[in-house]
Design a protein around this motif. Structure first.
Motif, PDB file in Angstrom:
ATOM      1  N   SER A   1     -10.334  -4.842   0.740  1.00 55.06           N
ATOM      2  CA  SER A   1      -9.657  -4.882   2.029  1.00 55.06           C
ATOM      3  C   SER A   1      -9.042  -6.255   2.257  1.00 55.06           C
ATOM      4  N   ASP A   2      -7.872  -6.276   2.910  1.00 56.91           N
ATOM      5  CA  ASP A   2      -7.267  -7.544   3.327  1.00 56.91           C
ATOM      6  C   ASP A   2      -8.079  -8.217   4.425  1.00 56.91           C
ATOM      7  N   THR A   3      -8.854  -7.417   5.146  1.00 56.36           N
ATOM      8  CA  THR A   3      -9.663  -7.928   6.249  1.00 56.36           C
ATOM      9  C   THR A   3     -11.113  -8.000   5.796  1.00 56.36           C
TER      10      THR A   3
ATOM     11  N   SER B   1       0.839  -1.196   0.000  1.00 52.97           N
ATOM     12  CA  SER B   1       0.000   0.000   0.000  1.00 52.97           C
ATOM     13  C   SER B   1       0.876   1.248   0.000  1.00 52.97           C
TER      14      SER B   1
ATOM     15  N   GLU C   1     -18.618  -1.964   0.114  1.00 52.03           N
ATOM     16  CA  GLU C   1     -17.370  -1.738   0.834  1.00 52.03           C
ATOM     17  C   GLU C   1     -16.224  -1.634  -0.165  1.00 52.03           C
TER      18      GLU C   1
ATOM     19  N   PRO D   1     -14.876  -7.569   5.635  1.00 54.04           N
ATOM     20  CA  PRO D   1     -15.588  -6.496   6.336  1.00 54.04           C
ATOM     21  C   PRO D   1     -16.931  -6.885   6.957  1.00 54.04           C
TER      22      PRO D   1
ATOM     23  N   ASP E   1      -5.609 -11.557   7.927  1.00 48.28           N
ATOM     24  CA  ASP E   1      -5.381 -10.554   6.894  1.00 48.28           C
ATOM     25  C   ASP E   1      -4.867 -11.271   5.654  1.00 48.28           C
TER      26      ASP E   1
ATOM     27  N   GLU F   1      -8.362  -9.582  -0.198  1.00 49.58           N
ATOM     28  CA  GLU F   1      -8.256  -8.273  -0.861  1.00 49.58           C
ATOM     29  C   GLU F   1      -8.670  -8.375  -2.325  1.00 49.58           C
TER      30      GLU F   1
END
Length: 362
Positions: free
Chosen positions: A209-211, A102, A206, A213, A186, A191
């Motif tokens: 994201s690696d996480t 990132s 959303e 949601p 993660d 992602e």
């Protein structure tokens, strides 16, 4: 993919890399034929990260260590996020990651790298992400991006929901609760999965994201998701296609057709995707085209990277990383990974671009 960000210095570097690429290819041949070519490399290379690379890394390390008997390769498939964290902290020689660094990570320091130098993202592994499911009596399933997003954000909760039935008129869908399984760690696979849903659907709501949601059932690593889907009832999940085993998989709607995953279709969408804008000239992060309408392309794909320093604080570590990642990205290394993990090999152009950058890594 247009790779004109490199000027004359890179062209010079590429001339130098021909010898390296040839050496890496010979290493792969030596590993498979026992020709006995001598290697002067020594030392231990510790790395970790993307669990999607697990099968490929086992095969790469085995072949490389046969060709280089005084080298030990250790790869921990701890997940992309953990791999990047360990690399940033200086605990590993490189990170395997299904998502590129990132902007925030790039703005920081990298423990293994020489002062005032950066890390770069180099593609080494292309694979479809398969949407896997386990529903008794259902062997085939078609889904569009909106319906898939609604399943994983919890809006659609039953297998005989009207939206699923409309896409699968010939299937007998049970009155059964959907158990959607996601990665609890993660994850670069997450992602990529959420990036596809964010770009291709109107119902996800959303950003990538690696996480994960939303709620639902979480499982550690690719193997955890595959196990949870395999052993559950009415389950659905997502996993690197190399590890789906005998599970049923979803065909995704692309344009007006439903497309099953294949390595070839994954490679096609990568070939049509540009580099991420605004990165360093030696960074090969790709901006994947998730909104393609070309049925020859499968948009739910991951590109897994080797994240390396462009200059190492420890020159011997840099030499090991250079040699091993050059082998991974070489024609010989990609053939080994294709056989062991079913990946889509890097295109000749992309492989050459990775090699030209590695020629400057020290």
């Amino acid at each position: 993919m247009n790779f004109k960000r490199f000027g004359r210095p890179a062209a010079i570097a590429f001339v130098a890399v021909i010898a390296l690429s040839s050496c890496a290819a010979n290493e792969g041949d030596t590993a498979s034929t026992g020709d006995g070519a001598e290697s002067t490399l020594t030392g231990t290379l510790n790395a970790g990260g993307a669990s999607s690379q697990g099968a490929a890394q086992e095969a790469w390390a085995a072949a490389f260590q046969i060709a280089n008997p005084d080298v030990t390769i250790n790869y921990d498939p701890s997940g992309s996020g953990a791999g990047r964290e360990a690399f940033i902290a200086g605990g590993s020689g490189f990170a395997g990651s299904d998502s590129y660094l990132s902007e925030e990570e790039l703005a920081g320091e990298f423990g293994a790298c020489a002062p005032d130098t950066l890390a770069v993202d180099l593609p080494v592994y292309i694979s479809p992400i398969a949407v896997i499911f386990n529903v008794e009596g259902v062997d085939e399933l078609n889904l569009d991006a909106d319906t898939l997003a609604s399943i994983f954000n919890g809006t659609i909760t039953n297998w005989n929901d009207a939206a699923i039935v409309a896409l699968n008129p010939d299937a007998t869908l049970p009155d059964l609760a959907i158990a959607a399984v996601h990665r609890s760690d993660d994850s670069g696979t997450t992602e990529n999965f959420t990036d596809y849903l964010a770009q291709a659907s109107t119902t996800w709501g959303e950003e990538a994201s690696d996480t994960f949601p939303f709620g639902g059932e979480g499982a550690q690593g690719t193997s955890g998701v595959v196990s949870a889907v395999t052993n559950g009832v009415g389950t659905i999940g997502y996993a690197d296609a190399s590890q789906v085993n005998d599970l049923s998989t979803v065909a995704l709607k692309v344009g007006d057709e439903f497309v099953a995953y294949t390595p070839e279709a994954a490679a096609e969408v990568v070939a049509g995707s540009p580099l991420v804008e605004g990165r360093a000239a030696d960074d090969l992060a790709l901006d994947l085209n998730r909104q393609t309408t070309n049925p020859e392309e499968y948009p739910l794909v991951l590109v897994s990277y080797a994240i390396v320093c462009n200059e190492y604080a420890d020159a011997e570590q840099g030499e090991l990383v250079n040699a091993y990642v050059t082998y991974m990205a070489s024609e010989a290394g990609q053939a080994v990974a294709e056989e062991s993990a079913g990946i889509a090999p890097l295109s000749a152009e992309l492989s050459e671009n990775v090699a030209s950058i590695l020629a400057t890594v020290k």
